[in-house]
Design a protein around this motif. Structure first.
Motif, PDB file in Angstrom:
ATOM      1  N   TRP A  26     -22.218 -20.721 -56.575  1.00 43.25           N
ATOM      2  CA  TRP A  26     -20.920 -20.084 -56.371  1.00 43.25           C
ATOM      3  C   TRP A  26     -19.945 -21.210 -56.052  1.00 43.25           C
ATOM      4  N   LEU A  27     -19.182 -21.624 -57.055  1.00 47.62           N
ATOM      5  CA  LEU A  27     -18.459 -22.891 -56.989  1.00 47.62           C
ATOM      6  C   LEU A  27     -17.510 -22.992 -55.804  1.00 47.62           C
ATOM      7  N   SER A  28     -16.804 -21.926 -55.484  1.00 45.00           N
ATOM      8  CA  SER A  28     -15.828 -22.019 -54.383  1.00 45.00           C
ATOM      9  C   SER A  28     -16.495 -22.287 -53.042  1.00 45.00           C
ATOM     10  N   GLU A  29     -17.762 -21.898 -52.899  1.00 37.70           N
ATOM     11  CA  GLU A  29     -18.455 -22.166 -51.641  1.00 37.70           C
ATOM     12  C   GLU A  29     -18.729 -23.654 -51.467  1.00 37.70           C
ATOM     13  N   LEU A  30     -18.866 -24.363 -52.575  1.00 42.54           N
ATOM     14  CA  LEU A  30     -18.956 -25.817 -52.532  1.00 42.54           C
ATOM     15  C   LEU A  30     -17.572 -26.439 -52.435  1.00 42.54           C
ATOM     16  N   TYR A 101     -25.381 -28.852 -45.496  1.00 44.92           N
ATOM     17  CA  TYR A 101     -24.589 -27.640 -45.753  1.00 44.92           C
ATOM     18  C   TYR A 101     -25.180 -26.940 -46.975  1.00 44.92           C
ATOM     19  N   PHE A 102     -25.762 -25.758 -46.748  1.00 44.56           N
ATOM     20  CA  PHE A 102     -26.372 -24.984 -47.823  1.00 44.56           C
ATOM     21  C   PHE A 102     -25.324 -24.074 -48.477  1.00 44.56           C
ATOM     22  N   THR A 103     -25.031 -24.324 -49.745  1.00 41.37           N
ATOM     23  CA  THR A 103     -24.120 -23.461 -50.482  1.00 41.37           C
ATOM     24  C   THR A 103     -24.864 -22.193 -50.911  1.00 41.37           C
ATOM     25  N   GLY A 104     -24.114 -21.238 -51.481  1.00 45.22           N
ATOM     26  CA  GLY A 104     -24.726 -19.960 -51.820  1.00 45.22           C
ATOM     27  C   GLY A 104     -24.614 -19.567 -53.276  1.00 45.22           C
ATOM     28  N   GLY A 105     -24.575 -18.249 -53.488  1.00 49.42           N
ATOM     29  CA  GLY A 105     -24.765 -17.649 -54.788  1.00 49.42           C
ATOM     30  C   GLY A 105     -26.157 -17.028 -54.774  1.00 49.42           C
ATOM     31  N   HIS A 106     -26.344 -15.925 -55.472  1.00 50.37           N
ATOM     32  CA  HIS A 106     -27.638 -15.245 -55.433  1.00 50.37           C
ATOM     33  C   HIS A 106     -28.785 -16.122 -55.931  1.00 50.37           C
ATOM     34  N   HIS A 201     -15.983 -14.979 -41.795  1.00 48.92           N
ATOM     35  CA  HIS A 201     -16.667 -14.882 -40.506  1.00 48.92           C
ATOM     36  C   HIS A 201     -17.663 -16.029 -40.414  1.00 48.92           C
ATOM     37  N   ALA A 202     -17.546 -16.829 -39.374  1.00 46.01           N
ATOM     38  CA  ALA A 202     -18.455 -17.952 -39.164  1.00 46.01           C
ATOM     39  C   ALA A 202     -18.934 -17.945 -37.722  1.00 46.01           C
ATOM     40  N   VAL A 203     -20.174 -18.366 -37.533  1.00 45.29           N
ATOM     41  CA  VAL A 203     -20.818 -18.323 -36.221  1.00 45.29           C
ATOM     42  C   VAL A 203     -21.318 -19.724 -35.868  1.00 45.29           C
ATOM     43  N   VAL A 204     -21.013 -20.155 -34.654  1.00 50.39           N
ATOM     44  CA  VAL A 204     -21.500 -21.440 -34.142  1.00 50.39           C
ATOM     45  C   VAL A 204     -22.472 -21.177 -33.008  1.00 50.39           C
ATOM     46  N   ASP A 205     -23.677 -21.709 -33.115  1.00 54.08           N
ATOM     47  CA  ASP A 205     -24.665 -21.633 -32.047  1.00 54.08           C
ATOM     48  C   ASP A 205     -25.310 -23.006 -31.921  1.00 54.08           C
ATOM     49  N   GLY A 206     -24.784 -23.822 -31.030  1.00 43.81           N
ATOM     50  CA  GLY A 206     -25.259 -25.192 -30.911  1.00 43.81           C
ATOM     51  C   GLY A 206     -24.971 -25.960 -32.176  1.00 43.81           C
ATOM     52  N   ASN A 207     -26.008 -26.599 -32.747  1.00 49.08           N
ATOM     53  CA  ASN A 207     -25.783 -27.353 -33.980  1.00 49.08           C
ATOM     54  C   ASN A 207     -26.195 -26.571 -35.226  1.00 49.08           C
ATOM     55  N   LEU A 208     -26.217 -25.225 -35.082  1.00 53.60           N
ATOM     56  CA  LEU A 208     -26.391 -24.334 -36.231  1.00 53.60           C
ATOM     57  C   LEU A 208     -25.076 -23.607 -36.481  1.00 53.60           C
ATOM     58  N   ILE A 209     -24.515 -23.771 -37.676  1.00 50.34           N
ATOM     59  CA  ILE A 209     -23.216 -23.187 -38.023  1.00 50.34           C
ATOM     60  C   ILE A 209     -23.365 -22.450 -39.346  1.00 50.34           C
ATOM     61  N   PRO A 214     -18.626 -15.678 -49.403  1.00 52.87           N
ATOM     62  CA  PRO A 214     -17.857 -16.725 -50.081  1.00 52.87           C
ATOM     63  C   PRO A 214     -16.526 -17.055 -49.407  1.00 52.87           C
ATOM     64  N   GLY A 215     -15.871 -16.034 -48.859  1.00 50.64           N
ATOM     65  CA  GLY A 215     -14.591 -16.271 -48.202  1.00 50.64           C
ATOM     66  C   GLY A 215     -14.690 -17.007 -46.886  1.00 50.64           C
ATOM     67  N   SER A 216     -15.911 -17.274 -46.439  1.00 49.88           N
ATOM     68  CA  SER A 216     -16.137 -17.952 -45.161  1.00 49.88           C
ATOM     69  C   SER A 216     -16.363 -19.450 -45.314  1.00 49.88           C
ATOM     70  N   ALA A 217     -16.358 -19.952 -46.544  1.00 47.53           N
ATOM     71  CA  ALA A 217     -16.710 -21.355 -46.770  1.00 47.53           C
ATOM     72  C   ALA A 217     -15.764 -22.309 -46.051  1.00 47.53           C
ATOM     73  N   LYS A 218     -14.471 -22.074 -46.145  1.00 49.41           N
ATOM     74  CA  LYS A 218     -13.517 -22.983 -45.512  1.00 49.41           C
ATOM     75  C   LYS A 218     -13.656 -22.939 -44.001  1.00 49.41           C
ATOM     76  N   GLU A 219     -13.746 -21.743 -43.430  1.00 46.13           N
ATOM     77  CA  GLU A 219     -13.877 -21.621 -41.974  1.00 46.13           C
ATOM     78  C   GLU A 219     -15.162 -22.289 -41.488  1.00 46.13           C
ATOM     79  N   THR A 220     -16.229 -22.094 -42.229  1.00 51.36           N
ATOM     80  CA  THR A 220     -17.503 -22.721 -41.852  1.00 51.36           C
ATOM     81  C   THR A 220     -17.382 -24.228 -41.860  1.00 51.36           C
ATOM     82  N   ALA A 221     -16.791 -24.770 -42.917  1.00 54.97           N
ATOM     83  CA  ALA A 221     -16.646 -26.228 -43.029  1.00 54.97           C
ATOM     84  C   ALA A 221     -15.750 -26.784 -41.925  1.00 54.97           C
ATOM     85  N   ILE A 222     -14.706 -26.056 -41.581  1.00 59.93           N
ATOM     86  CA  ILE A 222     -13.824 -26.494 -40.494  1.00 59.93           C
ATOM     87  C   ILE A 222     -14.609 -26.573 -39.183  1.00 59.93           C
TER      88      ILE A 222
END
Length: 229
Positions: A26-30, A101-106, A201-209, A214-222
């Motif tokens: 899923w290109l936008s996630e990368l 950073y693990f990207t997605g797509g089915h 929607h992104a979740v931070v728990d220690g060094n697991l983020i 797909p719409g969460s890619a930018k927030e996750t990267a930030i």
């Protein structure tokens, strides 16, 4: 030395080897994550479970999913040259990277979960305090990763990823090989999701983020970039 990010991408091009149901990266996630990390001056590399070519998810190549970020990546010859011949895990030294950073797509539901090489890299980065992150179906790459203690990495951790409700709404619940949300819960993850489907929607728990969709890619990267700084 610059901060270094390792992006995990898929080699799978279809659901259950059925050419009638193509899938892929899923290109936008990368691209959204790539943009954020590039703005911070991070060095970025790719890895895939088997090494070699990375197919693109056709559904992600259409408006509005094929947005400005994805289009810019797709139109950049230097970036697109990264996809036909990605290295495999055996070519990667985990000590060279500060985050994965693990990207997605089915597609990743098929080749991420049982890659011993990806599990090794992920475990080593995590256990030395580096950042382990995923977006959307990318969390399938974390489902079977165990720490040196033998415990699943995600056990007891707050995390998110593409929800079963979103699978149903996307009309692929009959195509996917398993329920990733349920699989995460079975491994003891404290799975959570946004009240509304397909919102960031992104979740931070220690060094697991982790990011939900797909719409969460930018927030996750930030959030990854913030943790690295």
């Amino acid at each position: 030395m610059a901060t270094r990010i390792l992006h995990v991408v898929t080699n799978t091009g279809s659901f259950d080897d059925d050419p009638g149901h193509p899938t892929g990266l899923w290109l936008s996630e990368l691209s959204h994550a790539w943009d954020v990390f590039a703005e911070h001056g991070f060095d970025q590399s790719l890895v895939s479970p088997a090494g070699g070519p990375v197919p693109l998810e056709p559904r992600a190549m259409k408006f509005p999913l094929y947005d400005r970020s994805a289009r810019a990546f797709h139109d950049d010859p230097a970036l697109m040259r990264l996809l036909p011949n990605t290295p495999g895990p055996e070519q990667i030294t985990s000590e060279d990277f500060d985050a994965i950073y693990f990207t997605g797509g089915h597609a990743v539901m098929y080749d991420f979960p049982d890659s011993d090489g990806l599990q090794r890299i992920t475990r080593e980065i995590y256990e030395r305090g580096g950042i382990v992150s995923s977006v959307c179906h990318g969390y399938c790459g974390l489902l079977n990763t165990r720490l040196s203690s033998g415990e699943f990495l995600i056990t007891g951790h707050r995390m998110t990823g593409f929800s079963w409700t979103e699978e149903v709404l996307a009309r692929v619940d009959k195509l996917v090989p398993y329920n990733a949300e349920e699989a995460a819960k079975e491994r003891g993850a404290r799975y959570e999701k946004a009240k509304l489907s397909f919102v960031s929607h992104a979740v931070v728990d220690g060094n697991l983020i982790t990011g939900q969709n797909p719409g969460s890619a930018k927030e996750t990267a930030i959030k990854v970039a913030a943790a690295l700084q």
